[in-house]
Design a protein around this motif. Structure first.
Motif, short mmCIF file in Angstrom:
data_model
loop_
_atom_site.label_atom_id
_atom_site.label_comp_id
_atom_site.label_asym_id
_atom_site.label_seq_id
_atom_site.Cartn_x
_atom_site.Cartn_y
_atom_site.Cartn_z
N TYR A 13 0.85 -1.18 0.00
CA TYR A 13 0.00 0.00 0.00
C TYR A 13 0.89 1.23 0.00
CZ TYR A 13 -3.68 -3.26 1.09
OH TYR A 13 -4.55 -4.30 1.04
N CYS A 17 -3.79 2.14 4.03
CA CYS A 17 -3.77 0.70 4.23
C CYS A 17 -5.16 0.24 4.62
CB CYS A 17 -2.76 0.34 5.33
SG CYS A 17 -2.67 -1.42 5.67
N ASN A 19 -7.90 -1.77 6.57
CA ASN A 19 -7.90 -2.18 7.97
C ASN A 19 -8.50 -3.56 8.19
OD1 ASN A 19 -6.68 0.16 8.87
ND2 ASN A 19 -8.61 1.26 9.01
N PHE A 21 -6.90 -6.34 7.97
CA PHE A 21 -5.86 -7.27 8.39
C PHE A 21 -5.76 -7.29 9.91
CE2 PHE A 21 -4.40 -5.81 4.20
CZ PHE A 21 -4.25 -7.04 3.56
N ILE A 23 -3.22 -7.08 12.14
CA ILE A 23 -1.80 -6.75 12.26
C ILE A 23 -1.39 -6.88 13.71
CG2 ILE A 23 -0.07 -4.94 11.98
CD1 ILE A 23 -1.77 -3.93 9.60
N GLU A 26 4.43 -4.22 13.93
CA GLU A 26 4.78 -3.26 12.89
C GLU A 26 6.27 -2.95 12.99
OE1 GLU A 26 3.17 1.14 11.46
OE2 GLU A 26 2.27 0.14 13.18
N LYS A 36 3.78 0.61 2.71
CA LYS A 36 3.42 -0.34 3.76
C LYS A 36 3.30 -1.72 3.12
CE LYS A 36 0.67 3.02 6.39
NZ LYS A 36 1.68 3.97 6.33
N ILE A 38 2.23 -5.54 3.88
CA ILE A 38 1.51 -6.40 4.80
C ILE A 38 1.81 -7.84 4.44
CG2 ILE A 38 -0.74 -6.99 5.79
CD1 ILE A 38 0.01 -4.04 6.16
N SER A 40 1.04 -11.69 5.37
CA SER A 40 0.13 -12.59 6.08
C SER A 40 0.17 -13.95 5.41
CB SER A 40 -1.30 -12.03 6.07
OG SER A 40 -1.79 -11.94 4.76
N ALA A 79 -1.12 -10.88 10.61
CA ALA A 79 -0.22 -10.21 9.67
C ALA A 79 0.76 -9.33 10.41
CB ALA A 79 -1.03 -9.37 8.68
N GLN A 81 3.12 -5.68 9.60
CA GLN A 81 3.23 -4.55 8.69
C GLN A 81 4.67 -4.07 8.69
OE1 GLN A 81 0.22 -1.48 8.89
NE2 GLN A 81 1.79 0.10 8.67
N ASN A 83 6.94 -1.01 7.32
CA ASN A 83 6.97 0.33 6.74
C ASN A 83 8.37 0.55 6.18
OD1 ASN A 83 4.29 1.05 7.67
ND2 ASN A 83 5.20 1.06 9.70
#
Length: 137
Positions: A13, A17, A19, A21, A23, A26, A36, A38, A40, A79, A81, A83
């Motif tokens: 993303y 992002c 929402n 997931f 998460i 991070e 971003k 993700i 999973s 998942a 995340q 960054n």
């Protein structure tokens, strides 16, 4: 034995992002964290590791360098995340994971140069433990 080999999902993303997931952690990798990622999976992952990439000029390939981040067990459906900034050329980082069946997956944190789908860049490889897992499954 299962006919489906790829259970992992890697979504990128650029501005926002979704929402939907779950998460659980991070990570901030590098500078200019404009993307971003993700990560999973439909099946549990034993661990996920993020390394710096080192380029070997003699062999003309990227090797994993220093370990930057390590995430332990990731449940199916959860998942993480990441960054970071995805370069269009030479990657600065790579991600490695081990699935519940001991297969090792790797991919570079960089644009794939084709369609932006990082899942196409994942390389799965067997280990001795994964061969034994499927023999005795």
């Amino acid at each position: 034995m299962s006919k489906k080999l790829r259970y992992e999902s890697i979504a990128v993303y650029y501005n926002t992002c979704e929402n939907n997931f779950k998460i659980v952690d991070e990570y901030y990798i590098g500078s200019g964290n404009s993307e971003k990622i993700i990560v999973s999976s439909e099946v549990p992952l034993n661990w996920i590791k993020i390394y710096e990439c080192e380029y070997d000029y003699k062999k003309n390939k990227f090797n994993k360098g220093k370990l930057i981040e390590r995430h332990g067990f990731l449940r199916a459906g959860n998942a993480i995340q990441i960054n970071t900034y995805l370069p269009c050329g030479m990657p600065a980082h790579m991600l490695e994971f081990e699935r519940y069946d001991y297969l090792i997956g790797t991919f570079h944190l960089a644009e794939n140069g084709k369609n932006g789908i990082l899942e196409e860049c994942v390389k799965l490889s067997h280990t001795l433990r994964s061969y034994l897992y499927y023999i005795f499954e």
